[in-house]
Design an enzyme around this catalytic site. Structure first.
Site, short mmCIF file in Angstrom:
data_model
loop_
_atom_site.label_atom_id
_atom_site.label_comp_id
_atom_site.label_asym_id
_atom_site.label_seq_id
_atom_site.Cartn_x
_atom_site.Cartn_y
_atom_site.Cartn_z
N CYS A 1 0.56 3.38 3.14
CA CYS A 1 1.35 2.86 4.27
C CYS A 1 2.82 3.21 4.08
O CYS A 1 3.51 3.61 5.03
CB CYS A 1 1.18 1.34 4.37
N CYS B 1 0.85 -1.21 0.00
CA CYS B 1 0.00 0.00 0.00
C CYS B 1 0.88 1.25 0.00
O CYS B 1 1.67 1.46 0.92
CB CYS B 1 -0.91 -0.01 1.22
#
Length: 469
Positions: A392, A389
């Site tokens: 993230c 991600c």
């Protein structure tokens, strides 16, 4: 489609180009113009005449074709190229390798030189205005089109007008089919994309108008960069055969896609825009980086990736509207419907993130035990994450810094990988809505508290922790 006349004389790599045709004498072709080749006589009939390749002899095309009602013609400066019967097939994969270390200006010049009036710049109204500046600097004629979805920000419409005046061009706007839009809105409402994903709305308002535009071209130019969306754009070449859309000649392989700034980082694009005093969308000064339709675009905050401002309620790894659908790779056991809160990859092959020595890695048993404790002696903050991600990844630095800052303070900092086989559990038991999700497990409380903000800088996270401990 905008057709622009650059300055009378511009020098690139030791070559000088000149333009002298009066802009008021001729008419420009639309993006969706088409040609009919009479193979028996080796002649070309065309709905609209086109720009010449410089240093070549030209002659007018007098044949008339039936008007394509889906495209709106514009007035601009044009002459027609001499018909070429034999077209050499080019290996664009090899060309991409040869241009891998070329500058955006060199790539733009090559694209305009090779395709003349059969290529156009796709302009979204954001920092891709850099493409128009590069085209202007080549001194070659160029064309610009944009998709007006009917739901853009007012600032974007104002920016379009500013760009037209700054470069002395006319952008050709492509509009969605009114009947399709009416059917969508009447059946599902104005904001259905918040409930069932943005793909259907984008297909009606963006993808189909783009498809019509590209059917009148042999190549197009985009502002895609590798750093824009690590999940979908990390491998784009500077030039490629378009894997999705068809061009003027029809069929897969009939359209070439140029990405001149593929290897340029966002900060370098902005340095270029400032150095050249290029006008920019006023939304950028309000925290917007990636700009699309008004309901689906918002400003980003410290620690957030630029694409997190787009379709923020959806899967972080598939944030494409369909215009660049070919970027999305579907792997076995790794399918996404484009509207999931989290992406299930089913594997653990990605390089892990959040690697501070003061950070505790929790497995499924560890997080379940933490949930069962009703009277904790030590508070904990835990991030639910997926290493693929980009959001993230964007907060990795601040979260590692948080862990180092809280070392010895009495607050433990942890992480739990919540994709793959753990996704359903995390959604049902850990309030996972999207990646990253941050939870605080306070003392003397069984239920974790979800961090409500999207500000993921250290100061904001510390304020959250201090307010609860």
């Amino acid at each position: 489609m905008a057709l622009a006349v650059a300055s009378p004389s511009t020098s690139i790599s030791g070559r000088t180009f000149s333009l002298s045709t009066p802009s008021s004498d001729l008419k420009a072709p639309p993006v969706g113009s088409f040609r009919v080749v009479d193979r028996a006589h080796g002649q070309i009939q065309s709905q609209a005449v086109t720009f010449s390749q410089r240093r070549s002899s030209v002659k007018p095309i007098n044949a008339q074709s039936k008007r394509n009602e889906s495209i709106v013609p514009l007035a601009a400066t044009i002459v027609a190229p001499e018909a070429v019967e034999n077209v050499e097939v080019e290996d664009f994969t090899q060309l991409a390798k040869g241009l891998e270390n070329a500058s955006p200006l060199e790539i733009m010049d090559k694209a305009l030189e090779k395709f003349g009036n059969d290529i156009a710049i796709a302009f979204s109204g954001a920092e891709d205005v850099a493409l128009i500046e590069y085209a202007h600097l080549t001194g070659r004629p160029y064309r610009v089109f944009s998709l007006d979805t009917g739901r853009l920000n007012a600032e974007t419409y104002q920016f379009f007008d500013t760009v037209e005046k700054h470069y002395g061009i006319r952008i050709e706007y492509m509009f969605p089919d009114a009947v399709e839009v009416q059917a969508l809105v009447r059946s599902k409402g104005l904001f259905s994309f918040y409930e069932d994903g943005h793909q259907e709305c984008c297909r009606v308002r963006k993808v189909r108008p783009l498809r019509r535009a590209l059917k009148g071209l042999r190549a197009w130019i985009t502002g895609q960069r590798k750093d824009q969306s690590p999940g979908t754009r990390s491998e784009i070449p500077v030039v490629q055969v378009d894997p999705v859309f068809e061009g003027l000649d029809g069929g897969i392989g009939s359209l070439v896609k140029w990405n001149p700034v593929a290897n340029v980082e966002g900060r370098d694009i902005w340095d270029f825009l400032r150095a050249m005093n290029v006008p920019v969308n006023s939304l950028h000064s309000k925290g917007y980086i990636s700009i699309g339709c008004e309901p689906c675009t918002r400003s980003v905050l410290p620690g957030q990736h630029e694409r997190e401002g787009r379709w923020w309620w959806e899967d972080a790894k598939a944030k494409e509207c369909g215009l660049h659908k070919g970027n999305i790779k579907q792997e076995e056991g790794n399918q996404s419907n484009g509207n999931g809160a989290a992406h299930s990859n089913g594997t653990a092959t990605e390089t892990d993130i959040f690697t501070s020595k003061h950070l505790v890695t929790l497995n499924r048993t560890g997080i379940e035990n933490l949930l069962r404790l009703e009277n904790r002696h030590i508070p904990r903050i835990v991030v639910l994450y997926a290493p693929w991600c980009q959001f993230c990844q964007a907060m990795e630095g601040s979260y590692n810094e948080l862990a180092d800052k809280l070392a010895g303070s009495g607050v433990k900092v942890g992480k739990f990988r919540a994709d793959g086989e753990q996704q359903e559990f995390a959604q049902n038991e850990l309030q996972l809505g999207s990646f990253p999700t941050i939870l605080f497990f306070p003392k003397h409380s069984s239920r974790p508290i979800k961090y409500p903000s999207e500000k993921r800088d250290v100061d904001s996270l510390m304020a959250f922790i201090n307010a609860l401990r």
